[in-house]
Design a protein around this motif. Sequence first.
Motif, PDB file in Angstrom:
ATOM      1  N   THR A   1      59.775  31.842 -24.040  1.00  0.00           N
ATOM      2  CA  THR A   1      58.549  31.730 -24.840  1.00  0.00           C
ATOM      3  C   THR A   1      58.595  30.504 -25.729  1.00  0.00           C
ATOM      4  O   THR A   1      57.636  29.730 -25.797  1.00  0.00           O
ATOM      5  CB  THR A   1      58.365  32.987 -25.714  1.00  0.00           C
ATOM      6  N   LEU A   2      59.726  30.305 -26.406  1.00  0.00           N
ATOM      7  CA  LEU A   2      59.854  29.152 -27.297  1.00  0.00           C
ATOM      8  C   LEU A   2      59.839  27.844 -26.514  1.00  0.00           C
ATOM      9  O   LEU A   2      59.337  26.826 -27.003  1.00  0.00           O
ATOM     10  CB  LEU A   2      61.130  29.284 -28.138  1.00  0.00           C
ATOM     11  N   ASP A   3      60.372  27.865 -25.293  1.00  0.00           N
ATOM     12  CA  ASP A   3      60.309  26.676 -24.443  1.00  0.00           C
ATOM     13  C   ASP A   3      58.864  26.291 -24.147  1.00  0.00           C
ATOM     14  O   ASP A   3      58.520  25.111 -24.093  1.00  0.00           O
ATOM     15  CB  ASP A   3      61.050  26.916 -23.120  1.00  0.00           C
ATOM     16  N   LEU A   4      58.022  27.314 -23.943  1.00  0.00           N
ATOM     17  CA  LEU A   4      56.625  27.059 -23.595  1.00  0.00           C
ATOM     18  C   LEU A   4      55.846  26.403 -24.731  1.00  0.00           C
ATOM     19  O   LEU A   4      54.911  25.644 -24.490  1.00  0.00           O
ATOM     20  CB  LEU A   4      55.924  28.360 -23.186  1.00  0.00           C
ATOM     21  N   ILE A   5      56.218  26.712 -25.968  1.00  0.00           N
ATOM     22  CA  ILE A   5      55.467  26.163 -27.104  1.00  0.00           C
ATOM     23  C   ILE A   5      56.226  25.043 -27.806  1.00  0.00           C
ATOM     24  O   ILE A   5      55.774  24.539 -28.829  1.00  0.00           O
ATOM     25  CB  ILE A   5      55.107  27.273 -28.119  1.00  0.00           C
ATOM     26  N   ALA A   6      57.377  24.657 -27.247  1.00  0.00           N
ATOM     27  CA  ALA A   6      58.216  23.650 -27.915  1.00  0.00           C
ATOM     28  C   ALA A   6      57.498  22.316 -28.077  1.00  0.00           C
ATOM     29  O   ALA A   6      57.569  21.680 -29.134  1.00  0.00           O
ATOM     30  CB  ALA A   6      59.523  23.470 -27.142  1.00  0.00           C
ATOM     31  N   VAL A   7      56.806  21.873 -27.029  1.00  0.00           N
ATOM     32  CA  VAL A   7      56.111  20.581 -27.099  1.00  0.00           C
ATOM     33  C   VAL A   7      55.011  20.630 -28.150  1.00  0.00           C
ATOM     34  O   VAL A   7      54.851  19.707 -28.954  1.00  0.00           O
ATOM     35  CB  VAL A   7      55.525  20.214 -25.716  1.00  0.00           C
ATOM     36  N   GLN A   8      54.257  21.715 -28.152  1.00  0.00           N
ATOM     37  CA  GLN A   8      53.173  21.880 -29.123  1.00  0.00           C
ATOM     38  C   GLN A   8      53.728  21.867 -30.547  1.00  0.00           C
ATOM     39  O   GLN A   8      53.152  21.250 -31.444  1.00  0.00           O
ATOM     40  CB  GLN A   8      52.453  23.207 -28.851  1.00  0.00           C
ATOM     41  N   ALA A   9      54.861  22.549 -30.759  1.00  0.00           N
ATOM     42  CA  ALA A   9      55.479  22.581 -32.091  1.00  0.00           C
ATOM     43  C   ALA A   9      56.033  21.215 -32.467  1.00  0.00           C
ATOM     44  O   ALA A   9      55.921  20.779 -33.623  1.00  0.00           O
ATOM     45  CB  ALA A   9      56.585  23.635 -32.118  1.00  0.00           C
ATOM     46  N   ALA A  10      56.645  20.519 -31.489  1.00  0.00           N
ATOM     47  CA  ALA A  10      57.239  19.208 -31.768  1.00  0.00           C
ATOM     48  C   ALA A  10      56.166  18.202 -32.204  1.00  0.00           C
ATOM     49  O   ALA A  10      56.416  17.357 -33.068  1.00  0.00           O
ATOM     50  CB  ALA A  10      57.977  18.702 -30.533  1.00  0.00           C
ATOM     51  N   ARG A  11      54.997  18.290 -31.587  1.00  0.00           N
ATOM     52  CA  ARG A  11      53.910  17.369 -31.962  1.00  0.00           C
ATOM     53  C   ARG A  11      53.535  17.534 -33.442  1.00  0.00           C
ATOM     54  O   ARG A  11      53.100  16.588 -34.083  1.00  0.00           O
ATOM     55  CB  ARG A  11      52.688  17.606 -31.077  1.00  0.00           C
ATOM     56  N   LYS A  12      53.677  18.747 -33.957  1.00  0.00           N
ATOM     57  CA  LYS A  12      53.351  18.996 -35.367  1.00  0.00           C
ATOM     58  C   LYS A  12      54.595  18.965 -36.248  1.00  0.00           C
ATOM     59  O   LYS A  12      54.525  19.276 -37.434  1.00  0.00           O
ATOM     60  CB  LYS A  12      52.648  20.365 -35.491  1.00  0.00           C
TER      61      LYS A  12
END
Length: 197
Positions: free
Chosen positions: A124-135
């Motif tokens: 799950t965290l892998d799936l949202i990692a890019v989105q979180a990294a952008r912020k």
Amino acid sequence: MKNRDGSLACFVAVFEDMTEAKRAEGTLREALGRAEAGDRAKSQFLATMSHEVRTPLNGIIGFTSLLLETQLTPEQEEYIQIIRTSGEALIQLTGDILDFAHIESGSLKLDLRPCNPRACIEETLDLIAVQAARKRIELLHWVDDDVPAVILADEARLKQVLVNLAGNAVKFTEAGEIEMMVKAEKGSVSGIRRSGS
């Protein structure tokens, strides 16, 4: 009504015209039949749409995964990750639509199988990692020692719930960190905390 000797003296008859009531009953029955047919058609359409949309999306995700295994510049890798994450989000969306139709019709069934809750959280965290990294949001997770290594659950739907929760946490967090905490509590897995502004 009878006389004392038991002979028939008179009788009272009550007549009621049921024509309108029967007509209304028939109309309601027809409307119910049309509504049920509409629900079946809608469920069938959503199932077909979900399948047809998932097929090309799976191709996109598969080929982006292959691309990520090749030599890419950091910028290209970031773009490919975004494409893959977006494709996975669309697959999840089609699943959500289909689930809603199943819930509405009362036909949702869980596929209970042994699964690893820790692996579900990491994926799950892998799936949202890019989105979180952008912020520039830091993703953390903590799993209590009492959480079993294997649980009986519908893994796909469990991930779906976790992705929705974590995705919303990223969406509504401007800075700081998001921590996913899991503990055993009467057979349930729960806990997402976000901090920051």
